[in-house]
Design a protein around this motif. Structure first.
Motif, PDB file in Angstrom:
ATOM      1  N   ASN A  53      88.741  55.675  28.998  1.00 16.06           N
ATOM      2  CA  ASN A  53      87.385  55.402  29.476  1.00 16.06           C
ATOM      3  C   ASN A  53      86.692  54.350  28.624  1.00 16.06           C
ATOM      4  OD1 ASN A  53      87.645  57.230  31.546  1.00 16.06           O
ATOM      5  ND2 ASN A  53      86.668  58.890  30.435  1.00 16.06           N
ATOM      6  N   HIS A  54      86.914  54.385  27.333  1.00 10.16           N
ATOM      7  CA  HIS A  54      86.322  53.384  26.448  1.00 10.16           C
ATOM      8  C   HIS A  54      86.895  51.994  26.748  1.00 10.16           C
ATOM      9  CE1 HIS A  54      84.559  51.572  22.910  1.00 10.16           C
ATOM     10  NE2 HIS A  54      85.760  51.135  22.562  1.00 10.16           N
ATOM     11  N   ILE A  64      88.090  50.947  29.615  1.00 12.88           N
ATOM     12  CA  ILE A  64      87.532  50.504  30.899  1.00 12.88           C
ATOM     13  C   ILE A  64      86.118  49.982  30.698  1.00 12.88           C
ATOM     14  CG2 ILE A  64      86.716  51.313  33.147  1.00 12.88           C
ATOM     15  CD1 ILE A  64      89.194  53.107  33.262  1.00 12.88           C
ATOM     16  N   ASP A  65      85.306  50.711  29.959  1.00 12.83           N
ATOM     17  CA  ASP A  65      83.935  50.288  29.696  1.00 12.83           C
ATOM     18  C   ASP A  65      83.903  48.952  28.948  1.00 12.83           C
ATOM     19  OD1 ASP A  65      81.087  50.640  29.659  1.00 12.83           O
ATOM     20  OD2 ASP A  65      81.285  51.201  27.531  1.00 12.83           O
ATOM     21  N   CYS A 124      85.037  46.087  31.232  1.00 17.94           N
ATOM     22  CA  CYS A 124      84.013  45.766  32.228  1.00 17.94           C
ATOM     23  C   CYS A 124      82.892  44.942  31.602  1.00 17.94           C
ATOM     24  CB  CYS A 124      83.452  47.043  32.845  1.00 17.94           C
ATOM     25  SG  CYS A 124      84.464  47.737  34.144  1.00 17.94           S
ATOM     26  N   ARG A 125      82.519  45.284  30.388  1.00 19.93           N
ATOM     27  CA  ARG A 125      81.490  44.496  29.710  1.00 19.93           C
ATOM     28  C   ARG A 125      81.984  43.091  29.405  1.00 19.93           C
ATOM     29  NH1 ARG A 125      77.228  47.689  28.634  1.00 19.93           N
ATOM     30  NH2 ARG A 125      77.634  49.920  28.520  1.00 19.93           N
ATOM     31  N   SER A 162      92.455  50.922  36.007  1.00 20.68           N
ATOM     32  CA  SER A 162      91.735  51.651  37.051  1.00 20.68           C
ATOM     33  C   SER A 162      92.529  51.812  38.346  1.00 20.68           C
ATOM     34  CB  SER A 162      90.422  50.941  37.355  1.00 20.68           C
ATOM     35  OG  SER A 162      90.694  49.654  37.877  1.00 20.68           O
ATOM     36  N   PHE A 220      83.513  48.470  40.944  1.00 21.96           N
ATOM     37  CA  PHE A 220      83.783  49.502  39.958  1.00 21.96           C
ATOM     38  C   PHE A 220      83.047  49.223  38.648  1.00 21.96           C
ATOM     39  CE2 PHE A 220      86.656  51.121  36.574  1.00 21.96           C
ATOM     40  CZ  PHE A 220      86.567  52.469  36.873  1.00 21.96           C
ATOM     41  N   CYS A 221      83.089  47.972  38.202  1.00 24.65           N
ATOM     42  CA  CYS A 221      82.421  47.613  36.944  1.00 24.65           C
ATOM     43  C   CYS A 221      80.903  47.683  37.069  1.00 24.65           C
ATOM     44  CB  CYS A 221      82.868  46.210  36.509  1.00 24.65           C
ATOM     45  SG  CYS A 221      84.518  46.221  35.767  1.00 24.65           S
ATOM     46  N   GLU A 262      79.284  49.830  38.768  1.00 25.13           N
ATOM     47  CA  GLU A 262      78.963  51.263  38.653  1.00 25.13           C
ATOM     48  C   GLU A 262      79.019  51.708  37.186  1.00 25.13           C
ATOM     49  OE1 GLU A 262      78.582  53.806  41.077  1.00 25.13           O
ATOM     50  OE2 GLU A 262      78.275  52.247  42.594  1.00 25.13           O
ATOM     51  N   ILE A 263      79.978  51.197  36.457  1.00 26.52           N
ATOM     52  CA  ILE A 263      80.166  51.633  35.068  1.00 26.52           C
ATOM     53  C   ILE A 263      79.087  51.068  34.161  1.00 26.52           C
ATOM     54  CG2 ILE A 263      81.695  51.371  33.080  1.00 26.52           C
ATOM     55  CD1 ILE A 263      83.902  52.221  34.725  1.00 26.52           C
ATOM     56  N   ILE A 264      78.731  49.806  34.360  1.00 27.37           N
ATOM     57  CA  ILE A 264      77.770  49.155  33.460  1.00 27.37           C
ATOM     58  C   ILE A 264      76.358  49.720  33.650  1.00 27.37           C
ATOM     59  CG2 ILE A 264      76.676  46.948  32.932  1.00 27.37           C
ATOM     60  CD1 ILE A 264      79.367  45.654  33.353  1.00 27.37           C
TER      61      ILE A 264
END
Length: 88
Positions: A45-46, A48-49, A52-53, A71, A82-83, A85-87
């Motif tokens: 998860n880290h 992916i985050d 995305c950033r 993902s 997807f990104c 939503e995460i950001i």
């Protein structure tokens, strides 16, 4: 004349201690495996985050590939959504 009677009390205490030792080791292994799996999920998860950033700052093909692999999304549009939503 001496009469000796041999008892097996020591045998039973050794078998109980071995049984509890095995149970303790198995439970410790299960707990450690659970911790390892949870750390793997946290790490994923880290990543992916973080990716995305990075993608929001620098739109490179490498970031799309990494996020696609992490993902399991194939198209760039799905990765963008997807990104977003995460950001948030």
């Amino acid at each position: 004349m001496k009469f000796e009677l041999k008892t097996d009390n020591d045998y039973y205490s050794k078998s109980f201690s071995q049984f509890f030792g095995i149970v303790f080791l198995l439970s410790l292994m299960i707990i450690l495996c659970d911790v390892v799996l949870k750390l793997g999920v946290i790490s994923r998860n880290h990543l992916i985050d973080y990716n995305c950033r990075l993608l929001s700052v620098e739109k490179s093909k490498l970031h799309f590939k990494k996020l696609s692999r992490l993902s399991n999304l194939k198209s760039k549009q799905q990765i963008w959504e997807f990104c977003r939503e995460i950001i948030k």
